[in-house]
Scaffold this active site. Structure first.
Site: not given
Ligand code: OKP
Ligand code: ZN
Length: 343
Positions: A285, A196, A160
């Protein structure tokens, strides 16, 4: 295959995040990397190596220098104000505000250098970011030196993070750093395959106008899933990069059959591109029991992902990204790697 791992990731601990209107413990926690490491051992994947230390020049090949220089200053500045806990932003230079002036004060700089409040700093965060960067470069060097594949057990993740911003648990874009490093070492073309669950918006942004890095992303549809503001199918790259960015937004509830069809299409495009090396942004994930995700892959699916990637028959660097079902993260991540090895 060899794994690269650093215990310094563990200093990035005790973070908090906003979820559905509540402050909750961060899902991106140290046990993630520890459980993957212990599965690497119990599956006898191969030796676990400590990273070699690197200066930040490779990070500045894909990130803005002022952004990289900002990261180590965050927590010292925070503490100098008498603060403790998590340093997090709460104001961003969005549409209608000025994005061309870097403010002085830490609260504003945190917002200037981020797109969300999802990349908090605690005392050990910079050392963890730096160790994750050292891990990916050490893994890249193994592949460059002739290993058919290597596993960079990065934590924190990276996909990200864009050229000038952090967010979504990510600070330095480890996969992007590795891709650029391969090019700087003489590779002509590199492909990044991001499996991902979340769209790798940072990776896309970094390489969007370039033809020497092909970026392929399979992820939850940004109409309904984080990071929301990038990752649609019509984002195909721009200028010289047109056609070299490929997005596969998929609906909530996607299970193996549809996910695998997208993976296969991505792999066909990747092969046609003819890269010298593949960097896999390896998030698990997509798992059915992931606490923040909405796909339905099963543990038995992960070795099949690895087997499909192996059929590309290219030098491959696996870079750890997400995966928050901690009990199964080791089985799933290492499942991809053993599947790659054909066992
Ligand atoms: C990181 B990776 C509020 C939602 C925010 C962020 C997810 C980041 C994922 N808690 N969520 O791509 O696994
Ligand atoms: Zn992710």
């Amino acid at each position: 295959m060899k794994t690269v791992y650093s215990p310094l990731h563990a200093g990035h601990a005790g973070t908090m995040e906003l979820m559905s209107g509540a402050i909750v413990p961060g899902f991106e926690k140290p046990s993630r990397a520890e459980i993957v490491r212990s599965r690497v051992e119990s599956e006898k994947l191969g030796p676990i190596l400590a990273p070699e230390l690197h200066d930040l020049s490779a990070a500045k090949r894909v990130h803005k220098a002022d952004y990289i220089d900002f990261l180590p200053t965050v927590y010292p500045e925070w503490e100098a104000l008498g603060r403790s806990g998590s340093a997090m932003p709460y104001t961003w230079p969005t549409r209608g505000l000025r994005g061309d002036v870097v403010p002085d004060t830490i609260d504003a700089r945190l917002g200037y250098y981020s797109f969300d409040a999802g990349a908090p700093f605690v005392k050990g965060t910079w050392e963890a970011i730096k160790s994750s960067y050292d891990v990916v470069l050490t893994g890249a060097k193994l592949v460059k030196s002739g290993e058919p594949a290597a596993f960079a057990l990065c934590r924190p993740p990276g996909h990200h993070a864009g050229a000038g911003f952090m967010g979504g648990y990510c600070y330095i874009n480890n996969a992007a750093v590795a891709a650029q490093w391969f090019l700087d070492q003489g590779a002509r073309r590199v492909a990044i395959l991001d499996v991902d669950y979340h769209h790798g918006n940072g990776t896309q942004e970094i390489f969007y106008s370039r033809a020497d890095v092909q970026v392929l992303n399979l992820h939850g549809d940004p109409m309904v899933e984080y990071p929301y503001f990038l990752g649609h199918a019509d984002e195909r790259g721009e200028g010289p990069g047109e056609g070299f960015n490929v997005n596969y937004p998929l609906p909530f509830g996607t299970s193996w059959e549809a996910w695998n069809a997208a993976l296969d299409d991505a792999c066909v495009k990747l092969s046609a591109y003819g890269p010298d090396v593949v960097v896999v942004s390896l998030g698990v994930d997509t798992f059915e029991k992931d606490p923040i995700s909405q796909f339905k892959l099963k543990s038995s699916d992960y070795p099949k992902i690895g087997a499909r990637i192996a059929r590309l028959n290219l030098p491959t660097l696996f870079v750890m990204e997400g995966g928050y079902a901690v009990d199964e993260i080791g089985v799933n991540a290492v499942g991809v790697l053993t599947g790659f090895e054909g066992r």
